[in-house]
Design a protein around this motif. Sequence first.
Motif, PDB file in Angstrom:
ATOM      1  N   THR A  95       0.966  -1.262   0.227  1.00  0.00           N
ATOM      2  CA  THR A  95      -0.114   0.110  -0.036  1.00  0.00           C
ATOM      3  C   THR A  95       0.852   1.169  -0.163  1.00  0.00           C
ATOM      4  N   GLN A  96       1.964   1.186   0.941  1.00  0.00           N
ATOM      5  CA  GLN A  96       2.889   2.434   0.583  1.00  0.00           C
ATOM      6  C   GLN A  96       3.477   2.523  -0.706  1.00  0.00           C
ATOM      7  N   ASP A  97       3.844   1.407  -1.383  1.00  0.00           N
ATOM      8  CA  ASP A  97       4.238   1.637  -2.894  1.00  0.00           C
ATOM      9  C   ASP A  97       3.115   2.338  -3.335  1.00  0.00           C
ATOM     10  N   GLY A 171      -2.930 -11.586   1.153  1.00  0.00           N
ATOM     11  CA  GLY A 171      -2.741 -10.555   1.838  1.00  0.00           C
ATOM     12  C   GLY A 171      -2.208  -9.516   0.750  1.00  0.00           C
ATOM     13  N   ILE A 172      -1.549 -10.001  -0.404  1.00  0.00           N
ATOM     14  CA  ILE A 172      -1.171  -9.087  -1.566  1.00  0.00           C
ATOM     15  C   ILE A 172      -2.267  -8.520  -2.319  1.00  0.00           C
ATOM     16  N   LEU A 173      -3.537  -9.531  -2.501  1.00  0.00           N
ATOM     17  CA  LEU A 173      -4.579  -8.920  -3.188  1.00  0.00           C
ATOM     18  C   LEU A 173      -5.433  -7.945  -2.273  1.00  0.00           C
ATOM     19  N   LEU A 174      -5.458  -8.463  -0.946  1.00  0.00           N
ATOM     20  CA  LEU A 174      -6.336  -7.234  -0.100  1.00  0.00           C
ATOM     21  C   LEU A 174      -5.418  -6.165  -0.094  1.00  0.00           C
ATOM     22  N   ALA A 175      -4.276  -5.948   0.097  1.00  0.00           N
ATOM     23  CA  ALA A 175      -3.519  -4.731   0.102  1.00  0.00           C
ATOM     24  C   ALA A 175      -3.693  -3.995  -1.073  1.00  0.00           C
ATOM     25  N   MET A 176      -3.951  -4.469  -2.246  1.00  0.00           N
ATOM     26  CA  MET A 176      -4.169  -3.689  -3.398  1.00  0.00           C
ATOM     27  C   MET A 176      -5.656  -3.290  -3.312  1.00  0.00           C
ATOM     28  N   ALA A 178      -7.454  -2.700  -0.600  1.00  0.00           N
ATOM     29  CA  ALA A 178      -7.490  -1.668   0.313  1.00  0.00           C
ATOM     30  C   ALA A 178      -6.812  -0.286  -0.145  1.00  0.00           C
ATOM     31  N   GLY A 179      -5.738  -0.448  -0.838  1.00  0.00           N
ATOM     32  CA  GLY A 179      -5.012   0.824  -1.368  1.00  0.00           C
ATOM     33  C   GLY A 179      -4.457   1.721  -0.489  1.00  0.00           C
ATOM     34  N   ALA A 270      -2.142  -5.811 -12.738  1.00  0.00           N
ATOM     35  CA  ALA A 270      -2.169  -5.174 -14.201  1.00  0.00           C
ATOM     36  C   ALA A 270      -3.248  -4.194 -14.477  1.00  0.00           C
ATOM     37  N   ARG A 271      -4.328  -3.951 -13.614  1.00  0.00           N
ATOM     38  CA  ARG A 271      -5.383  -3.093 -13.929  1.00  0.00           C
ATOM     39  C   ARG A 271      -4.915  -1.714 -13.150  1.00  0.00           C
ATOM     40  N   LEU A 272      -3.932  -1.621 -12.315  1.00  0.00           N
ATOM     41  CA  LEU A 272      -3.649  -0.661 -11.521  1.00  0.00           C
ATOM     42  C   LEU A 272      -3.252   0.565 -12.631  1.00  0.00           C
ATOM     43  N   SER A 273      -3.789   1.915 -12.274  1.00  0.00           N
ATOM     44  CA  SER A 273      -3.771   3.088 -12.917  1.00  0.00           C
ATOM     45  C   SER A 273      -4.253   2.882 -14.376  1.00  0.00           C
ATOM     46  N   ARG A 274      -4.897   2.079 -14.586  1.00  0.00           N
ATOM     47  CA  ARG A 274      -5.608   1.909 -16.129  1.00  0.00           C
ATOM     48  C   ARG A 274      -6.980   2.932 -16.172  1.00  0.00           C
TER      49      ARG A 274
END
Length: 274
Positions: A95-97, A171-176, A178-179, A270-274
């Motif tokens: 989430t920090q990244d 955890g990785i999915l939930l972090a993305m 949560a944002g 892959a969908r981030l920032s699209r």
Amino acid sequence: MSATTTAPGPGGAPARFGWALADSWTMTRRELAHWARQPVAVLVNLVFPVMLLLMFTYLVGGGRGVDGDPTEFLVPGMLALTMAFGLESTMLAVTQDLGKGVIDRFRSMPMVPGAVLVGRSAADMLQSTAGLAVMTGVGYAVGWRWHHGVAAALGAFGLLLLLRFAMLWVGILLAMVAGRPEMVAAVQILVWPVGFLSNVFATPDSMPGWLGAVVEWNPMSATATAVRELFGNPGGATGSWAAEHAGLLAVLWPVAIIAVFFPLAVGKFARLSR
């Protein structure tokens, strides 16, 4: 820290695989460098499960309903529970990244898209292995032993790390999803019901019938029961199908979780920032 990446050049599958390994190792080294800069956070992740083990061994009590040494019942369960703890640091890092735009920057570079997630997961698995080693040493110090040889013990440790790998992708999915870092604490709370609604601290036989049935089908219970059997510790089979086939479930549950959450995490990335 900036990461040095190289663009995949022409070539067949072996060349592309080589570029993928190189990019993933670059991302892993980035995460390891963060450890050197934040040793306190790493230390907390190692010490917290040790504190839980000592507390349940000497203060609260564990192994309720088990025939045999309660410590030998409790330690394998705590090893399984440890594989679900510590996800908060991985989720915070993701989430920090995201919040700082670091992942967007990486995605704009000529690098293998999944290298960021692979690097994050590889670093987490290294830390989990270190935590498992520390917990094993503390378990020996409080009187726990395994009785079925090195090969069986290595199989038990393999099942524990497989569970960790599965939980990691959740955890990785939930972090993305949560944002934001402030949302991680709320998501982390979900780990506690899964961890405590298991046979980590008490046998299902000591619980009400309906609750014991639910507990035996918990993925963490399957891993805890399987590793107890491999270590030769008490509290393994209880007569139910889930307990009698705990070794099988200890493999099938993590594989099923990975099969669901790994592609979801990769797709979300892959969908981030699209």
